[in-house]
Motif scaffolding. Structure first.
Motif, short mmCIF file in Angstrom:
data_model
loop_
_atom_site.label_atom_id
_atom_site.label_comp_id
_atom_site.label_asym_id
_atom_site.label_seq_id
_atom_site.Cartn_x
_atom_site.Cartn_y
_atom_site.Cartn_z
N SER A 15 38.96 49.73 42.74
CA SER A 15 38.03 50.46 41.87
C SER A 15 38.87 51.37 40.97
O SER A 15 40.07 51.56 41.20
CB SER A 15 37.07 51.29 42.70
N ARG A 63 37.63 46.56 37.40
CA ARG A 63 38.40 46.52 38.63
C ARG A 63 39.86 46.32 38.25
O ARG A 63 40.15 45.80 37.17
CB ARG A 63 37.89 45.42 39.55
N TYR A 64 40.76 46.73 39.13
CA TYR A 64 42.18 46.82 38.79
C TYR A 64 43.05 46.14 39.83
O TYR A 64 42.75 46.19 41.03
CB TYR A 64 42.58 48.30 38.67
N SER A 65 44.15 45.52 39.36
CA SER A 65 45.10 44.91 40.29
C SER A 65 46.28 45.85 40.48
O SER A 65 46.54 46.73 39.66
CB SER A 65 45.60 43.57 39.73
N TYR A 98 42.52 52.86 41.88
CA TYR A 98 43.67 52.59 41.02
C TYR A 98 44.37 53.90 40.63
O TYR A 98 45.60 53.96 40.62
CB TYR A 98 43.24 51.81 39.77
N TRP A 128 43.55 44.84 34.39
CA TRP A 128 42.14 45.16 34.66
C TRP A 128 41.31 43.90 34.45
O TRP A 128 41.71 42.98 33.77
CB TRP A 128 41.64 46.32 33.80
N LEU A 146 41.22 43.73 44.74
CA LEU A 146 41.11 44.47 43.48
C LEU A 146 40.60 45.87 43.76
O LEU A 146 39.79 46.08 44.66
CB LEU A 146 40.20 43.72 42.50
#
Length: 126
Positions: free
Chosen positions: A116, A8-10, A120, A15, A114
């Motif tokens: 997916s 998951r990514y911010s 992202y 990550w 966050l």
């Protein structure tokens, strides 16, 4: 650029792996961020025992282009910092999703924003 689907990514370009059975997840920066930074020459990572908070600065990466804050995507306690990255910061550029991970955190709080891998990619294309 291929972002692993299981992560998951911010929106700050970190990550996060899925937490293991002990609630510990791994944090790194994305390939997108590593490319934008340029050659990373110095990494200041949070220390074992530090408490990090989601969305707050917890270290920095210095490159030949600039200095960038490192943000934690979750709240928790740091249980490991990647000494290999401290010793060889170029790992952030050469292997951002493998050997270039930054720290491991025992999660106590996780934000709902966050992204997916597909979200992202759309975010960074925008």
């Amino acid at each position: 650029m291929s972002n692993p689907q299981q992560l998951r990514y911010s929106k700050e370009h970190e990550w996060l792996s899925a937490a293991d059975e002990n609630g510990v997840a791994t944090v790194g920066i994305t390939e997108f961020a590593a490319n934008a930074l340029g050659d990373v020459v110095y990494a200041q990572l949070p220390a074992v025992g530090d408490t990090v908070a989601a969305g707050e600065s917890c270290g920095e990466l210095e490159s030949t282009k600039s200095v960038s804050d490192l943000y934690s995507p979750v709240t928790g306690e740091v249980v490991e910092a990647n000494q290999d990255v401290v010793d060889d910061p170029s790992l952030v550029n050469s292997a951002p999703f493998e050997g270039g991970w930054l720290f491991k955190v025992k999660i106590t709080g996780e934000p709902g924003d966050l992204l997916s891998a597909d979200e992202y990619v759309a975010f960074t294309a925008g």
